[in-house]
Design a protein around this motif. Structure first.
Motif, PDB file in Angstrom:
ATOM      1  N   TYR A   1       3.417  -3.180 -12.684  1.00 33.42           N
ATOM      2  CA  TYR A   1       3.999  -2.317 -13.720  1.00 33.42           C
ATOM      3  C   TYR A   1       5.296  -2.922 -14.267  1.00 33.42           C
ATOM      4  CZ  TYR A   1       6.197   1.902 -15.696  1.00 33.42           C
ATOM      5  OH  TYR A   1       6.820   2.799 -16.512  1.00 33.42           O
ATOM      6  N   ILE A   2       6.182  -3.326 -13.364  1.00 28.89           N
ATOM      7  CA  ILE A   2       7.472  -3.853 -13.822  1.00 28.89           C
ATOM      8  C   ILE A   2       7.305  -5.246 -14.428  1.00 28.89           C
ATOM      9  CG2 ILE A   2       8.248  -4.773 -11.599  1.00 28.89           C
ATOM     10  CD1 ILE A   2      10.398  -3.062 -14.333  1.00 28.89           C
ATOM     11  N   MET A   3       6.339  -6.027 -13.941  1.00 27.76           N
ATOM     12  CA  MET A   3       6.074  -7.321 -14.563  1.00 27.76           C
ATOM     13  C   MET A   3       5.611  -7.110 -16.009  1.00 27.76           C
ATOM     14  SD  MET A   3       3.384 -10.439 -13.665  1.00 27.76           S
ATOM     15  CE  MET A   3       3.403 -10.057 -11.955  1.00 27.76           C
TER      16      MET A   3
ATOM     17  N   ARG B   1       0.803  -1.226   0.000  1.00 27.84           N
ATOM     18  CA  ARG B   1       0.000   0.000   0.000  1.00 27.84           C
ATOM     19  C   ARG B   1       0.836   1.278   0.000  1.00 27.84           C
ATOM     20  NH1 ARG B   1      -2.907  -3.598   3.229  1.00 27.84           N
ATOM     21  NH2 ARG B   1      -5.025  -3.969   2.467  1.00 27.84           N
ATOM     22  N   GLN B   2       2.091   1.188   0.423  1.00 21.10           N
ATOM     23  CA  GLN B   2       2.968   2.369   0.485  1.00 21.10           C
ATOM     24  C   GLN B   2       3.360   2.821  -0.915  1.00 21.10           C
ATOM     25  OE1 GLN B   2       6.319   1.033   2.769  1.00 21.10           O
ATOM     26  NE2 GLN B   2       5.338   1.408   4.730  1.00 21.10           N
ATOM     27  N   ARG B   3       3.700   4.113  -1.037  1.00 21.69           N
ATOM     28  CA  ARG B   3       4.232   4.624  -2.294  1.00 21.69           C
ATOM     29  C   ARG B   3       5.594   3.976  -2.523  1.00 21.69           C
ATOM     30  NH1 ARG B   3      -0.165   5.723  -4.317  1.00 21.69           N
ATOM     31  NH2 ARG B   3       0.842   6.656  -6.103  1.00 21.69           N
ATOM     32  N   CYS B   4       5.886   3.654  -3.775  1.00 20.35           N
ATOM     33  CA  CYS B   4       7.175   3.028  -4.090  1.00 20.35           C
ATOM     34  C   CYS B   4       8.298   4.054  -3.974  1.00 20.35           C
ATOM     35  CB  CYS B   4       7.140   2.397  -5.477  1.00 20.35           C
ATOM     36  SG  CYS B   4       7.209   3.553  -6.854  1.00 20.35           S
ATOM     37  N   GLY B   5       9.533   3.577  -3.970  1.00 21.19           N
ATOM     38  CA  GLY B   5      10.692   4.448  -3.810  1.00 21.19           C
ATOM     39  C   GLY B   5      11.111   5.180  -5.077  1.00 21.19           C
TER      40      GLY B   5
ATOM     41  N   ASP C   1       5.156   7.406  -9.154  1.00 20.85           N
ATOM     42  CA  ASP C   1       3.980   7.678  -8.319  1.00 20.85           C
ATOM     43  C   ASP C   1       3.032   6.477  -8.272  1.00 20.85           C
ATOM     44  OD1 ASP C   1       2.392   9.164  -6.579  1.00 20.85           O
ATOM     45  OD2 ASP C   1       1.170   9.943  -8.220  1.00 20.85           O
ATOM     46  N   LEU C   2       3.551   5.331  -7.845  1.00 21.25           N
ATOM     47  CA  LEU C   2       2.777   4.102  -7.747  1.00 21.25           C
ATOM     48  C   LEU C   2       2.884   3.531  -6.340  1.00 21.25           C
ATOM     49  CD1 LEU C   2       4.038   2.323 -11.007  1.00 21.25           C
ATOM     50  CD2 LEU C   2       1.861   3.516 -10.710  1.00 21.25           C
ATOM     51  N   THR C   3       1.911   2.717  -5.959  1.00 18.00           N
ATOM     52  CA  THR C   3       2.034   1.960  -4.721  1.00 18.00           C
ATOM     53  C   THR C   3       2.975   0.777  -4.979  1.00 18.00           C
ATOM     54  OG1 THR C   3       0.214   0.462  -5.236  1.00 18.00           O
ATOM     55  CG2 THR C   3      -0.345   2.518  -4.043  1.00 18.00           C
TER      56      THR C   3
END
Length: 176
Positions: free
Chosen positions: A140-142, A122-126, A131-133
């Motif tokens: 997205y990366i998959m 649920r956290q925002r990614c680094g 701007d994704l959880t």
């Protein structure tokens, strides 16, 4: 994160990486670094099959990192792929180098998924510009890996009239 979902995502993510690996292994040597043989819809900066594989692995590694600032790819790779000027590596990476990088990324992916929690999902990614959880980033990366694995498989089909078989889940061996 529930075991069922962790296992499902790991198997499907792994299958995407397996498809990329199979394309890399099946690529004939003469196609690997031939800059004239690249998917025609890709930027002219793309210099061949090896580069699409490298780009895919680089951004898989980058996206699985805790933060963009702390990301450092393993040698001989650099952060140049992030340069807005579109810097290209100074040489074509070998199949062995990129297969080693793929192994590094696969292990990193497993570690990230093993440590995944509902809170992290649920956290925002680094990676702030995305701007994704955490959950969205995994999907997205998959999709990014699948996208480029498909491009490489299409290039194999167009060039040598062959492509690796479809993988249902990580570790699946078709007809086996």
């Amino acid at each position: 994160m529930e075991t069922f979902w962790k296992t499902t995502i790991r198997q499907q993510f792994g299958a995407a990486v397996d498809m990329l690996e199979n394309a890399m292994r099946d690529c004939p040597d003469e196609l690997w670094s031939d800059p004239t043989k690249r998917p025609q819809w890709i930027s002219k900066n793309v210099v061949g099959f090896w580069y699409v594989a490298f780009h895919t692995l680089f951004f898989l590694d980058y996206s699985l990192s805790e933060s963009a600032e702390d990301f450092t790819p393993p040698a001989p790779f650099t952060r140049d792929e992030l340069d807005p000027a579109g810097l290209l590596p100074d040489r074509a990476y070998t199949r062995a180098e990129l297969l080693d990088y793929l192994d590094h990324c696969r292990k990193k992916c497993h570690a990230v998924l093993d440590a995944m929690t509902d809170e992290k999902l649920r956290q925002r990614c680094g990676i702030k510009w995305l701007d994704l959880t955490g959950a969205e980033l995994l999907l997205y990366i998959m999709r990014h890996v699948q996208h480029h694995a498909a491009q490489l498989n299409l290039l194999l089909r167009q060039t040598i009239d062959s492509a690796p078989p479809w993988i249902r889940r990580e570790g699946h061996k078709p007809n086996g």
